[in-house]
Design an enzyme around this catalytic site. Structure first.
Site, PDB file in Angstrom:
ATOM      1  N   ASP A  81     -13.563 -12.328   3.880  1.00 35.72           N
ATOM      2  CA  ASP A  81     -13.312 -12.698   5.174  1.00 35.72           C
ATOM      3  C   ASP A  81     -13.565 -14.288   5.350  1.00 35.72           C
ATOM      4  OD1 ASP A  81     -12.562 -12.477   7.936  1.00 35.72           O
ATOM      5  OD2 ASP A  81     -14.487 -12.320   8.676  1.00 35.72           O
TER       6      ASP A  81
ATOM      7  N   ASN B  34      -5.382  -5.192  11.435  1.00 35.33           N
ATOM      8  CA  ASN B  34      -4.653  -6.716  11.041  1.00 35.33           C
ATOM      9  C   ASN B  34      -3.295  -6.486  11.081  1.00 35.33           C
ATOM     10  OD1 ASN B  34      -7.009  -7.411   7.896  1.00 35.33           O
ATOM     11  ND2 ASN B  34      -6.914  -7.922  10.051  1.00 35.33           N
TER      12      ASN B  34
HETATM   13  C1  IPE Z   1     -11.595  -7.706   8.145  1.00 30.49           C
HETATM   14  O1  IPE Z   1     -11.514  -9.179   8.457  1.00 30.49           O
HETATM   15  C2  IPE Z   1     -10.603  -7.143   7.491  1.00 30.49           C
HETATM   16  C3  IPE Z   1     -10.441  -7.931   6.117  1.00 30.49           C
HETATM   17  C4  IPE Z   1     -11.112  -8.539   5.537  1.00 30.49           C
HETATM   18  C5  IPE Z   1      -9.188  -7.454   5.189  1.00 30.49           C
HETATM   19  P1  IPE Z   1     -11.259  -9.247   9.915  1.00 30.49           P
HETATM   20  O2  IPE Z   1     -10.984 -10.883  10.000  1.00 30.49           O
HETATM   21  O3  IPE Z   1      -9.775  -8.651  10.216  1.00 30.49           O
HETATM   22  O4  IPE Z   1     -12.378  -8.614  10.907  1.00 30.49           O
HETATM   23  P2  IPE Z   1     -12.622  -9.023  12.214  1.00 30.49           P
HETATM   24  O5  IPE Z   1     -11.501  -9.108  13.201  1.00 30.49           O
HETATM   25  O6  IPE Z   1     -13.197 -10.387  12.460  1.00 30.49           O
HETATM   26  O7  IPE Z   1     -13.672  -8.076  12.784  1.00 30.49           O
HETATM   27  C1  IPE Z   2      -9.775 -12.454   5.764  1.00 26.16           C
HETATM   28  O1  IPE Z   2      -9.526 -13.770   6.287  1.00 26.16           O
HETATM   29  C2  IPE Z   2      -8.297 -11.932   4.991  1.00 26.16           C
HETATM   30  C3  IPE Z   2      -7.799 -10.885   6.016  1.00 26.16           C
HETATM   31  C4  IPE Z   2      -8.113 -10.187   6.804  1.00 26.16           C
HETATM   32  C5  IPE Z   2      -6.338 -10.653   5.656  1.00 26.16           C
HETATM   33  P1  IPE Z   2      -9.210 -14.019   7.732  1.00 26.16           P
HETATM   34  O2  IPE Z   2      -7.714 -14.165   7.765  1.00 26.16           O
HETATM   35  O3  IPE Z   2      -9.588 -12.848   8.495  1.00 26.16           O
HETATM   36  O4  IPE Z   2      -9.567 -15.475   8.140  1.00 26.16           O
HETATM   37  P2  IPE Z   2     -10.617 -15.719   9.396  1.00 26.16           P
HETATM   38  O5  IPE Z   2     -11.641 -14.644   9.540  1.00 26.16           O
HETATM   39  O6  IPE Z   2      -9.554 -15.698  10.365  1.00 26.16           O
HETATM   40  O7  IPE Z   2     -11.159 -17.192   9.184  1.00 26.16           O
HETATM   41 MG    MG Z   3     -11.335 -12.964   9.453  1.00 30.54          MG
END
Ligand code: IPE
Ligand code: IPE
Ligand code: MG
Length: 245
Positions: A21, A69
Site C-alpha cells: 500500500d 479497487n
Molecule cells: C488494499 O489497499 C488493496 C491492495 C493493496 C491491492 P487499498 O489502498 O485499496 O485499501 P484501502 O482502501 O485503503 O482500505
Molecule cells: C497500493 O497503493 C496499490 C493498489 C491498491 C493497487 P495505493 O494505490 O492504494 O496507494 P495509496 O494508498 O492511495 O497511497
Molecule cells: Mg491504498
C-alpha cells in the site's frame, strides 16, 4: 548490523502475505500522477520477491488488486491492468532465474482478456519451479472468496457428495483459493494503514501483523528482514500460556 544477519535462518516464515500500500501517496509526494507510483511499486515487488526466495520463504502472497479497487477511476484501473501485463512480460525472467512458480488468487475471470492471457501463460510457464510460490491476489477479497467457498460446500452437501457433518475447518480451508498452502505466519502492510482491507480473513486468523510506515515504493529488502526479525521475537501462544510452549 543488517537485519539479514540478525534473523534466524531456521525460523523463516513459510508463508508471508503483504498488503502493498502507498503507491498513490508516494507519487503525490513527488508531484506525479498515481500511476507513476504503481510503476515504481513494481520494482519493490521484484526486490521483495527475490529477497523472500533467497531466504527460503515457500509462499509469498501479494495483494495487488482488490475487489474494491474496481471502484477506482477507470483511468487508474486500466493503467493497473496494463501494468500487470507489462510487468509479467518483463519479470518472467526473474521468475525463471529464481525458480519461482507464479500463481493467482482472486476472481481471475473478471480481469481483461489480455491480462488474463498473459497471467495464465506465465502461470503455466513457471509451474515446474519449486523454490518459492508467488501468489498474486488479483480482483481478490476475502469475502468474495468465503462466499464462493460457502456456495461450493452447500452444492456438494445438497448433491450428496459430502454430509453436513463432514464440514470442518480443513474442508473449509480446502475450498479457499489458497487450498494446499500453509496459512501465512506473517502479514505485512506498508504505508502506515492498520487494517486488513478484506485480505485473507480466514488464513490470517493467527498471523503476526507488522505495519510499516514506509510507502510501498520505499519499502526495501532490509525492511522485510526487519519485519521478519520482529516476527521472530514475538511469542506466538495460540491460546496457550507461556509455560506451555
Ligand atoms: C488494499 O489497499 C488493496 C491492495 C493493496 C491491492 P487499498 O489502498 O485499496 O485499501 P484501502 O482502501 O485503503 O482500505
Ligand atoms: C497500493 O497503493 C496499490 C493498489 C491498491 C493497487 P495505493 O494505490 O492504494 O496507494 P495509496 O494508498 O492511495 O497511497
Ligand atoms: Mg491504498
Amino acid at each position: 548490523m543488517s537485519f539479514l544477519e540478525k534473523i534466524n535462518k531456521e525460523k523463516i516464515p513459510r508463508h508471508i502475505a503483504i498488503i502493498m500500500d502507498g503507491n498513490g501517496r508516494w507519487a503525490k509526494k513527488q508531484g506525479k500522477v498515481r500511476v507513476f507510483g504503481h510503476n515504481k511499486g513494481v520494482e519493490t515487488v521484484k526486490e521483495i520477491t527475490e529477497a523472500c526466495a533467497k531466504i527460503g520463504v515457500d509462499y509469498l502472497t501479494l495483494y495487488a488488486f482488490s475487489t474494491e479497487n474496481w471502484k477506482r477511476p477507470k483511468r487508474e484501473v486500466d493503467a493497473l491492468m496494463k501494468l500487470l501485463v507489462s510487468s509479467i512480460k518483463k519479470e518472467i525472467k526473474t521468475l525463471h532465474d529464481n525458480s519461482i512458480r507464479l500463481f493467482a488468487i482472486g476472481d481471475i475471470a473478471s480481469l481483461p482478456p489480455k491480462t488474463r492471457k498473459e497471467l495464465s501463460k506465465a502461470i503455466a510457464d513457471t509451474q515446474h519451479h519449486t523454490r518459492m510460490q508467488l501468489n498474486l491476489a488479483l480482483s481478490y477479497s476475502a469475502r468474495w472468496e468465503l462466499t464462493n467457498a460457502v456456495r461450493a460446500i452447500v452444492e456438494e452437501a445438497m448433491s450428496g457428495k459430502i454430509k453436513v457433518e463432514d464440514i470442518d475447518e480443513e474442508l473449509v480451508s480446502g475450498h479457499l483459493t489458497t487450498r494446499g498452502m500453509p496459512d501465512p505466519e506473517l502479514m505485512i502492510r506498508t504505508s502506515g494503514e492498520q487494517r486488513l482491507s478484506n485480505y485473507l480473513l480466514w488464513q490470517l486468523a493467527y498471523a503476526e501483523f507488522v505495519f510499516s510506515p514506509k510507502l510501498w515504493p520505499d519499502f526495501t529488502s532490509e525492511d522485510l528482514y526487519e519485519a521478519i526479525y520482529d516476527y521472530q521475537n514475538r511469542e506466538r501462544r495460540f491460546g496457550k500460556i507461556s509455560e506451555q510452549l
